[in-house]
Design an enzyme around this catalytic site. Structure first.
Site, PDB file in Angstrom:
ATOM      1  N   LYS A  48     -29.370 -21.171 -53.198  1.00 29.08           N
ATOM      2  CA  LYS A  48     -30.263 -22.330 -53.327  1.00 29.08           C
ATOM      3  C   LYS A  48     -30.247 -23.153 -52.042  1.00 29.08           C
ATOM      4  O   LYS A  48     -31.287 -23.627 -51.582  1.00 29.08           O
ATOM      5  CB  LYS A  48     -29.858 -23.179 -54.540  1.00 29.08           C
ATOM      6  N   GLN A  92     -25.374 -27.019 -61.704  1.00 28.50           N
ATOM      7  CA  GLN A  92     -25.237 -25.571 -61.868  1.00 28.50           C
ATOM      8  C   GLN A  92     -24.548 -25.257 -63.202  1.00 28.50           C
ATOM      9  O   GLN A  92     -23.445 -25.721 -63.463  1.00 28.50           O
ATOM     10  CB  GLN A  92     -24.432 -24.998 -60.689  1.00 28.50           C
ATOM     11  N   ASP A 115     -34.815 -28.682 -62.544  1.00 27.86           N
ATOM     12  CA  ASP A 115     -34.549 -27.439 -63.274  1.00 27.86           C
ATOM     13  C   ASP A 115     -35.449 -27.325 -64.505  1.00 27.86           C
ATOM     14  O   ASP A 115     -35.667 -26.234 -65.018  1.00 27.86           O
ATOM     15  CB  ASP A 115     -33.079 -27.421 -63.746  1.00 27.86           C
TER      16      ASP A 115
END
Ligand code: NAP
Length: 277
Positions: A48, A92, A115
């Site tokens: 990422k 995460q 997200d």
């Protein structure tokens, strides 16, 4: 049969994003928070960061020890929520045992939840008014758009009903006027249902689950799965070679949905920055 080249489509998106970011009135920032030392999570975070660098987004990585408390994790997220240099926040997942992911995620304000995993985002998707859509299903939709697939009236079958892939995927297809069937581990006659699909999206996480005899001639087949075969090689849910004989469009693994997922994270981050102006 045509292979949908996810790498190429992702690259064209990244070029457009680079242009936008270059001309943007401020620096765009993504904060990535990781707790613990899970090797797979560390690789995802590294990828990422690299992706951010490739388009000119600043990334801020917070590597937290798994010995921190839930409160310390949440304080970190609240700090990032109030930080003007941070446009998007990504926690995460999965978190190490003992952490409450839902409670931690609730500290990420909806305008920074790039997200798209929150109940707020999923709820807005139900209403077809979403700001941020989860990156993988969004990437699939962008691929279909890129390939000029008109979903109106098509029968779309989604294999898998997870909150992060299957459910948002089904809602996006429904919002695009497809007639949608969602299958899961308790579904009966799964093979027969798949055979009626004009568009088949598989997101179950089982290598070579979708075989040639489950697919209608001319169907569009999207393979979200990321599995390891017996040799340890990355593969999808679809028996690519067998199914290719029937599909009109098909995504490979690797090189299909994967590159789109990470690119959609960049897309959502730029969108968050735009909405914050
Ligand atoms: P998940 O949370 O484990 O959900 C799997 C879903 O598949 C569940 O709904 C489950 O049904 C269903 N399922 C399992 N076995 C089945 C069977 N035999 N028949 C029918 N349905 C079955 O997984 P996920 O997070 O959605 O991910 C799915 C796959 O996509 C994984 O391989 C993952 O690695 C991959 N993935 C790829 C990307 C990418 O960027 N390419 C991103 C995210 C995920 P129940 O609900 O009944 O248990």
């Amino acid at each position: 049969m045509k292979i949908i080249d996810g790498k190429k489509i992702a690259e064209s998106f990244r070029e457009q994003l680079k242009e936008k970011i270059k001309n943007f009135p401020k620096k765009i920032g993504l904060a990535v928070v990781i707790v613990g030392q899970d090797p797979a999570s560390k690789i995802y975070v590294r990828n990422k960061v690299k992706a951010c660098e490739s388009v000119g987004i600043c990334s801020f990585v917070y590597e937290l020890s798994e010995t921190i408390t839930q409160e310390e994790l949440e304080n970190c997220l609240v700090k990032l929520a109030n930080d003007k240099a941070v446009d998007g926040i990504l926690l995460q997942l999965p978190l190490p045992k003992g952490f409450d992911a839902e409670s931690a995620m609730s500290k990420i304000p909806c305008e920074k939840d790039v997200d798209g995993f929150s109940a707020y985002d999923l709820g807005h998707l139900v209403l077809n008014k979403s700001k941020f859509v989860a990156c993988t299903p969004l990437g699939v939709m962008k691929m279909l758009e890129y390939e000029n697939v008109d979903l109106t009236g098509k029968h779309a079958v989604v294999l898998g009903r997870s909150d992060t892939v299957g459910k948002p995927m089904a809602l996006l297809l429904l919002n695009a006027n497809a007639t949608v069937t969602v299958c899961h581990s308790k579904t009966k006659n799964l093979k027969e249902i798949c055979k009626t699909a004009d568009v088949l999206v598989s997101a179950i996480g089982k290598a070579n689950f979708v075989t040639n005899d489950m697919v209608k001639d001319g169907a569009i087949v999207i393979d979200v799965g990321m599995n390891r075969d017996e040799q340890g090689k990355l593969c999808g849910d679809v028996d690519f070679y067998g199914v290719s004989e029937k599909a009109s469009l098909i995504t490979p693994v690797p090189g299909g949905v994967g590159p789109m997922t990470i690119t959609m994270l960049l897309y959502n981050t730029v969108k968050a920055a735009e909405l914050s102006l």
